[in-house]
Design a protein around this motif. Structure first.
Motif, PDB file in Angstrom:
ATOM      1  N   UNK A 235     -13.540   4.127  11.963  1.00 54.62           N
ATOM      2  CA  UNK A 235     -13.795   4.371  10.793  1.00 54.62           C
ATOM      3  C   UNK A 235     -12.696   4.707   9.807  1.00 54.62           C
ATOM      4  N   UNK A 236     -11.780   5.603  10.882  1.00 57.87           N
ATOM      5  CA  UNK A 236     -10.531   6.694   9.963  1.00 57.87           C
ATOM      6  C   UNK A 236      -9.805   5.311   9.731  1.00 57.87           C
ATOM      7  N   UNK A 237      -9.375   4.740  10.745  1.00 60.32           N
ATOM      8  CA  UNK A 237      -8.478   3.556  10.125  1.00 60.32           C
ATOM      9  C   UNK A 237      -9.137   3.086   9.109  1.00 60.32           C
ATOM     10  N   UNK A 238     -10.238   2.199   9.354  1.00 61.56           N
ATOM     11  CA  UNK A 238     -10.674   1.573   8.005  1.00 61.56           C
ATOM     12  C   UNK A 238     -11.459   2.285   6.706  1.00 61.56           C
ATOM     13  N   UNK A 239     -11.095   3.766   6.444  1.00 66.39           N
ATOM     14  CA  UNK A 239     -11.003   4.259   5.356  1.00 66.39           C
ATOM     15  C   UNK A 239     -10.166   4.203   4.859  1.00 66.39           C
ATOM     16  N   UNK A 240      -8.956   4.729   5.239  1.00 69.07           N
ATOM     17  CA  UNK A 240      -7.744   5.427   4.844  1.00 69.07           C
ATOM     18  C   UNK A 240      -7.368   3.626   4.604  1.00 69.07           C
ATOM     19  N   UNK A 241      -7.769   2.313   5.130  1.00 69.95           N
ATOM     20  CA  UNK A 241      -7.709   1.236   4.646  1.00 69.95           C
ATOM     21  C   UNK A 241      -7.856   0.633   3.060  1.00 69.95           C
ATOM     22  N   UNK A 242      -9.081   1.111   2.833  1.00 66.93           N
ATOM     23  CA  UNK A 242     -10.138   0.747   2.468  1.00 66.93           C
ATOM     24  C   UNK A 242     -10.536   2.490   2.033  1.00 66.93           C
ATOM     25  N   UNK A 243     -10.881   2.966   1.235  1.00 69.84           N
ATOM     26  CA  UNK A 243     -11.582   4.281   0.514  1.00 69.84           C
ATOM     27  C   UNK A 243     -12.920   3.949   0.021  1.00 69.84           C
ATOM     28  N   UNK A 244     -13.704   2.603  -0.210  1.00 68.26           N
ATOM     29  CA  UNK A 244     -14.967   1.548  -0.915  1.00 68.26           C
ATOM     30  C   UNK A 244     -15.542   1.630   0.527  1.00 68.26           C
ATOM     31  N   UNK A 245     -15.224   2.077   1.818  1.00 65.79           N
ATOM     32  CA  UNK A 245     -15.634   0.751   2.948  1.00 65.79           C
ATOM     33  C   UNK A 245     -16.903   1.840   3.499  1.00 65.79           C
ATOM     34  N   UNK A 246     -17.729   1.067   2.630  1.00 66.28           N
ATOM     35  CA  UNK A 246     -19.434   2.488   3.085  1.00 66.28           C
ATOM     36  C   UNK A 246     -19.159   2.545   4.580  1.00 66.28           C
TER      37      UNK A 246
END
Length: 393
Positions: A235-246
């Motif tokens: 999840x951290x990798x996804x959130x760093x790539x897109x801060x609005x990834x719910x």
């Protein structure tokens, strides 16, 4: 699993994009005066303040505002909050923010009804006393806007005393200190600066590793911890790539809560020395909590690794997917810490205390402020504390 334990967590969690719809109903269970605790005003800019005030109005509450809670709540701010609570005879403290706001709210909750000649700092954060059975502890509720500490579902309260260079966390044993409810909407974390998001992510990771790296028995809590860590990394990798990834932000929020609501500590001795080192750095620099942890974690774990090598080897394979083929336990354990370091650098963690303002001439003082814990694989000596801090510069 070894040892005996009692698990009890009374906090009601309301989770999801529509979680705020339930706030007014939750407020109805408490008296008319609410002490509204928040930080520097970001909740007014992003609209969360208006949503909270609407719920308070719908519940017919009288609101007493207590703003300006800093990232590392100070003893002076604690005294201010106690005065507000006493003067207004508040019935509920509602913390809107991250762990600092909730920690502070709990501190006020256990202190407001102490006799006026009793110093709450001395009572709770120096002597580590518990609230007396006949002391009224003001109920606490929360609306979470920054994840990391898990304070929304635990009994911990961290307060900083700059005069004594001490930053101390008291995990209360009294169930009355748990927040009565917590509203968790992952969308509320979207506007958080990336630095703060990453600090929270590492705080979550370290909460898990502090509990994981203790004990040698086959413990269900360790399997739960491994799953939480794998989820957090993804999840951290996804959130760093897109801060609005719910999806990513919701998983990070949920990991944070379960990392430190006492569940994965069941049957464990637990370590917490990285927190003691990081909090000592924070007491001297006032740096962001999660980044003080990331700056000292690897030097500490590399020092104690040989004392718990089999668990560190398991960490490498179960969390990071490191192949054991052709490696000794020591080589595998070291590879796991290398993998964690690569992830930390990838997401943007601070990797040295010098980045936080610490200098060589501060090391001895920071060491003096570092408490030594006994639950890990190897309690540190004073010389080892100094060596870890120097390796962290």
């Amino acid at each position: 699993m070894l040892g005996n334990f009692t698990y009890h967590n009374p906090t009601k969690l309301i989770f999801g994009a529509d979680a705020m719809d339930a706030l007014a109903d939750e407020l109805a269970s408490f008296g008319p005066v609410v002490q509204l605790v928040y930080g520097g005003g970001s909740i007014k800019r992003n609209g969360i303040y208006d949503k909270v005030m609407a719920a308070l109005a719908a519940a017919g509450k009288t609101v007493v505002e207590d703003a300006g809670v800093m990232p590392n709540p100070t003893v002076e701010k604690l005294y201010e909050g106690v005065r507000i609570a006493r003067e207004n005879h508040v019935d509920l403290i509602l913390a809107v923010g991250g762990g600092s706001c909730i920690d502070y709210a709990k501190g006020v909750a256990v202190s407001a009804n102490l006799p006026e000649d009793v110093d709450p700092w001395q009572r709770y954060w120096v002597d580590f006393d518990e609230p007396a059975a006949d002391l009224e502890v003001i109920p606490v509720g929360s609306v979470l806007t920054m994840v990391g500490t898990g304070s929304e579902m635990n009994c911990g309260s961290v307060i900083t005393n700059h005069a004594t260079k001490m930053k101390v966390g008291h995990v209360f044993a009294d169930a009355r200190v748990f927040p009565r409810f917590a509203v968790l909407n992952p969308e509320f974390t979207y506007t958080l600066p990336r630095y703060q998001m990453v600090a929270g992510i590492f705080d979550i990771m370290n909460h898990i590793t502090e509990q994981y790296f203790s004990g040698t028995d086959d413990n269900t809590s360790d399997y739960l911890s491994e799953g939480l860590m794998r989820s957090l990394v993804a999840a951290s990798r996804a959130a760093v790539a897109d801060a609005h990834d719910y999806e990513a932000r919701s998983n990070i929020m949920w990991c944070a809560t379960w990392a430190l609501n006492t569940l994965v500590a069941c049957g464990k001795s637990t370590d917490w020395e990285v927190h003691m080192l990081g909090q000592a750095v924070g007491a001297h620099t006032d740096a962001t909590h999660g980044m003080t942890l990331s700056a000292v974690a690897l030097p500490y774990y590399r020092l104690v690794m040989t004392y718990g090598v089999e668990k560190f080897a398991r960490f490498a394979t179960a969390v990071w997917g490191v192949s054991p083929e052709g490696r000794t336990s020591e080589e595998l354990a070291a590879a796991g810490l290398d993998a964690m370091e690569a992830w930390m650098r990838e997401i943007g963690c601070v990797m040295s205390i010098s980045e936080l303002g610490a200098t060589e001439d501060m090391v001895e003082g920071i060491a003096d402020s570092t408490l030594v814990m006994q639950g890990g694989y190897h309690p540190l000596t004073r010389d080892e504390i100094v060596s870890v801090l120097r390796a962290s510069l």
